[in-house]
Motif scaffolding. Structure first.
Motif, mmCIF file in Angstrom:
data_model
loop_
_atom_site.group_PDB
_atom_site.id
_atom_site.type_symbol
_atom_site.label_atom_id
_atom_site.label_comp_id
_atom_site.label_asym_id
_atom_site.label_seq_id
_atom_site.Cartn_x
_atom_site.Cartn_y
_atom_site.Cartn_z
ATOM 1 N N PRO A 10 -24.520 -25.385 -13.147
ATOM 2 C CA PRO A 10 -22.939 -25.242 -13.436
ATOM 3 C C PRO A 10 -22.456 -25.230 -14.666
ATOM 4 N N SER A 11 -21.139 -24.693 -14.936
ATOM 5 C CA SER A 11 -20.773 -24.933 -16.196
ATOM 6 C C SER A 11 -20.085 -26.410 -16.290
ATOM 7 N N MET A 12 -20.052 -26.834 -17.516
ATOM 8 C CA MET A 12 -19.794 -28.266 -17.439
ATOM 9 C C MET A 12 -18.079 -28.294 -17.865
ATOM 10 N N PRO A 13 -17.662 -28.975 -16.713
ATOM 11 C CA PRO A 13 -15.914 -28.984 -16.930
ATOM 12 C C PRO A 13 -15.517 -30.098 -17.797
ATOM 13 N N GLY A 14 -14.251 -29.931 -18.153
ATOM 14 C CA GLY A 14 -13.475 -30.746 -18.924
ATOM 15 C C GLY A 14 -13.055 -32.083 -17.961
ATOM 16 N N GLU A 15 -12.602 -33.045 -18.718
ATOM 17 C CA GLU A 15 -12.401 -34.378 -17.772
ATOM 18 C C GLU A 15 -11.440 -34.215 -16.792
ATOM 19 N N ARG A 16 -10.125 -33.493 -17.119
ATOM 20 C CA ARG A 16 -9.005 -33.250 -16.221
ATOM 21 C C ARG A 16 -9.588 -32.229 -14.893
ATOM 22 N N GLU A 17 -10.472 -31.404 -15.187
ATOM 23 C CA GLU A 17 -10.981 -30.404 -14.257
ATOM 24 C C GLU A 17 -12.073 -31.210 -13.542
ATOM 25 N N ALA A 18 -12.641 -32.126 -13.846
ATOM 26 C CA ALA A 18 -13.721 -32.856 -13.193
ATOM 27 C C ALA A 18 -12.987 -33.890 -12.329
ATOM 28 N N ARG A 19 -12.003 -34.595 -12.913
ATOM 29 C CA ARG A 19 -11.259 -35.609 -11.872
ATOM 30 C C ARG A 19 -10.865 -34.895 -10.731
ATOM 31 N N ALA A 20 -10.370 -33.605 -10.868
ATOM 32 C CA ALA A 20 -9.756 -32.781 -9.713
ATOM 33 C C ALA A 20 -10.826 -32.208 -8.654
ATOM 34 N N ALA A 21 -11.903 -31.726 -9.323
ATOM 35 C CA ALA A 21 -12.858 -31.133 -8.377
ATOM 36 C C ALA A 21 -14.026 -31.860 -7.991
ATOM 37 N N ALA A 75 -43.786 -37.500 -5.879
ATOM 38 C CA ALA A 75 -43.320 -36.229 -5.119
ATOM 39 C C ALA A 75 -44.308 -35.832 -3.945
ATOM 40 N N ALA A 76 -45.443 -36.427 -3.588
ATOM 41 C CA ALA A 76 -46.201 -36.343 -2.650
ATOM 42 C C ALA A 76 -46.142 -37.553 -1.663
ATOM 43 N N LEU A 77 -45.297 -38.512 -1.805
ATOM 44 C CA LEU A 77 -45.274 -39.698 -1.030
ATOM 45 C C LEU A 77 -44.151 -39.483 0.234
ATOM 46 N N PRO A 78 -44.421 -40.283 1.004
ATOM 47 C CA PRO A 78 -43.395 -40.172 2.434
ATOM 48 C C PRO A 78 -41.891 -40.335 1.757
ATOM 49 N N THR A 79 -41.773 -41.192 0.769
ATOM 50 C CA THR A 79 -40.412 -41.412 0.323
ATOM 51 C C THR A 79 -40.398 -41.250 -1.315
ATOM 52 N N PRO A 80 -40.198 -39.926 -1.533
ATOM 53 C CA PRO A 80 -40.054 -39.572 -2.804
ATOM 54 C C PRO A 80 -38.853 -40.194 -3.738
ATOM 55 N N VAL A 81 -38.884 -40.243 -4.925
ATOM 56 C CA VAL A 81 -37.800 -40.850 -5.549
ATOM 57 C C VAL A 81 -37.186 -39.532 -6.639
ATOM 58 N N ARG A 82 -35.887 -39.467 -6.556
ATOM 59 C CA ARG A 82 -35.247 -38.228 -7.356
ATOM 60 C C ARG A 82 -34.861 -38.431 -8.730
ATOM 61 N N ALA A 83 -35.295 -37.668 -9.540
ATOM 62 C CA ALA A 83 -34.720 -37.550 -10.796
ATOM 63 C C ALA A 83 -33.481 -36.646 -10.901
ATOM 64 N N ASN A 84 -32.385 -37.004 -10.561
ATOM 65 C CA ASN A 84 -31.288 -35.926 -10.316
ATOM 66 C C ASN A 84 -30.791 -35.659 -11.707
ATOM 67 N N ILE A 85 -30.362 -34.301 -11.749
ATOM 68 C CA ILE A 85 -29.741 -33.582 -12.870
ATOM 69 C C ILE A 85 -28.364 -34.091 -13.063
ATOM 70 N N HIS A 86 -28.038 -34.362 -14.446
ATOM 71 C CA HIS A 86 -26.804 -35.055 -14.678
ATOM 72 C C HIS A 86 -26.520 -34.629 -16.047
ATOM 73 N N GLY A 87 -25.267 -34.892 -16.304
ATOM 74 C CA GLY A 87 -24.686 -34.573 -17.678
ATOM 75 C C GLY A 87 -23.216 -35.223 -17.761
ATOM 76 N N VAL A 88 -22.475 -35.213 -18.943
ATOM 77 C CA VAL A 88 -21.103 -35.572 -19.211
ATOM 78 C C VAL A 88 -20.273 -34.379 -19.342
ATOM 79 N N VAL A 89 -19.073 -34.594 -18.944
ATOM 80 C CA VAL A 89 -17.848 -33.675 -19.074
ATOM 81 C C VAL A 89 -17.561 -33.498 -20.567
ATOM 82 N N ALA A 90 -16.907 -32.479 -20.769
ATOM 83 C CA ALA A 90 -16.411 -32.522 -22.121
ATOM 84 C C ALA A 90 -15.105 -33.451 -22.330
ATOM 85 N N THR A 91 -15.215 -34.465 -23.236
ATOM 86 C CA THR A 91 -14.218 -35.340 -23.381
ATOM 87 C C THR A 91 -12.942 -34.874 -23.962
ATOM 88 N N GLU A 92 -11.992 -35.127 -23.378
ATOM 89 C CA GLU A 92 -10.517 -34.503 -24.044
ATOM 90 C C GLU A 92 -9.609 -36.042 -24.197
#
Length: 313
Positions: free
Chosen positions: A16-27, A241-258
């Motif tokens: 997704p597009s990386m939002p700015g701070e205000r948009e991220a707080r609202a959405a 990945a092949a274990l009964p309880t796999p660990v997730r490395a979830n995708i993350h990033g930082v909003v545009a600082t305003e």
């Protein structure tokens, strides 16, 4: 040209597009992170199902132990990018021009991001103020304890730990401090959505701005007073990945600082815990550690995807 390994790269994800701070707080409201603390070698969660929930979310909160002073790291993150000016904070300044030996280390000005970083591996921590290096050792010890606790929780044979982690579980491996300053005057994203490439990341952040794709939904990962944010890296996701309880490395990033004029920019810092570049990325299958890719090739692959300017991962 980087060659992508289909196992470690995982299926492509449209970002997704990386939002700015205000948009991220609202959405994007924050998810409820599991809270934990270390009791000896045990990683203890507030809730009975907290451990498994943390493995699925890829993030959780870890109480900062009494006596571990985050103040030096906070000051270094706020000032490392500045020129020295002759006051008491100069010991934390001037690191844009410090030559740090070794791969992926030193000062980086990220072309496509507000990010500017200073990366320094454990062998070079003597270049840092002593109290910052001490904090780094404390954060690394916490992260290694978390990794060992995860391996125990998943019932991974302890005889495999040293091999699959390139000695990290025995306090060797690759231990990197990374300090981040987000330049609000730069009209771009804070940082690209990405996965961390290693085992465990211990993050010190004091304000919202981190977003992650968790269970298919973009949500805020907010800090809590007195806690680090811990997230899992791709080495752990590939391994399990092949274990009964796999660990997730979830995708993350930082909003545009305003920022309004005069308000300090966002800063943060992390300890990355990874295998050494001479190591191997493994996947566990039927109790056997199967080699998948060299860590050197894996690192080159993940770095190219983390800092480029495309909208995919």
């Amino acid at each position: 040209m980087t060659t992508f390994n289909p196992v470690t790269a995982r299926p492509p994800v449209a970002l997704p597009s990386m939002p700015g701070e205000r948009e991220a707080r609202a959405a994007h409201p924050p998810i409820s992170l599991e809270r934990s603390w270390l009791h000896g070698e045990d990683l203890v969660f507030d809730r009975e199902e907290g451990f498994d929930r943390a493995l699925a979310q890829g993030f959780f909160l870890l109480r900062i132990p009494d006596g571990l002073d985050t103040g030096p790291g906070d000051r270094f993150a706020a000032h490392f990018h500045q020129d020295r000016c002759g006051d008491a904070l100069d010991r934390y300044r001037g690191f844009r021009n410090v030559d740090v030996p070794g791969a992926y280390q030193g000062y980086f000005d990220r072309e496509h991001d507000q990010w500017e970083n200073f990366y320094v591996e454990q062998a070079n921590w003597p270049l840092l103020p002593a109290e910052v290096a001490e904090l780094g050792r404390g954060m690394a010890d916490l992260g290694i304890a978390v990794l060992r606790a995860v391996f125990r929780h998943l019932e991974i044979d302890p005889q495999l730990w040293g091999e699959i982690s390139s000695g990290l579980t025995d306090h060797r491996g690759h231990q990197m401090l990374a300090f981040n300053h987000f330049r609000s005057h730069k009209a771009t994203r804070g940082c690209k959505f990405h996965r961390d490439s290693g085992w465990v990341t211990v993050l010190r952040s004091v304000e919202p701005g981190l977003l992650a794709l968790v269970e298919g939904k973009l949500s805020a990962i907010n800090p809590a007073p007195g806690h680090f944010i811990v997230n899992f890296g791709s080495s752990l996701e590939v391994l399990t990945a092949a274990l009964p309880t796999p660990v997730r490395a979830n995708i993350h990033g930082v909003v545009a600082t305003e920022r309004a004029p005069g308000r300090p920019d966002r800063t943060s810092y992390v300890t990355f815990l990874d295998s050494g570049l001479d190591g191997t990325v493994y996947r566990l299958e039927n109790g056997t550690a199967c080699p998948v890719q060299s860590v050197a090739d894996f690192a080159a692959q993940e770095v190219s995807r983390t800092y480029d300017n495309d909208a995919a991962l």
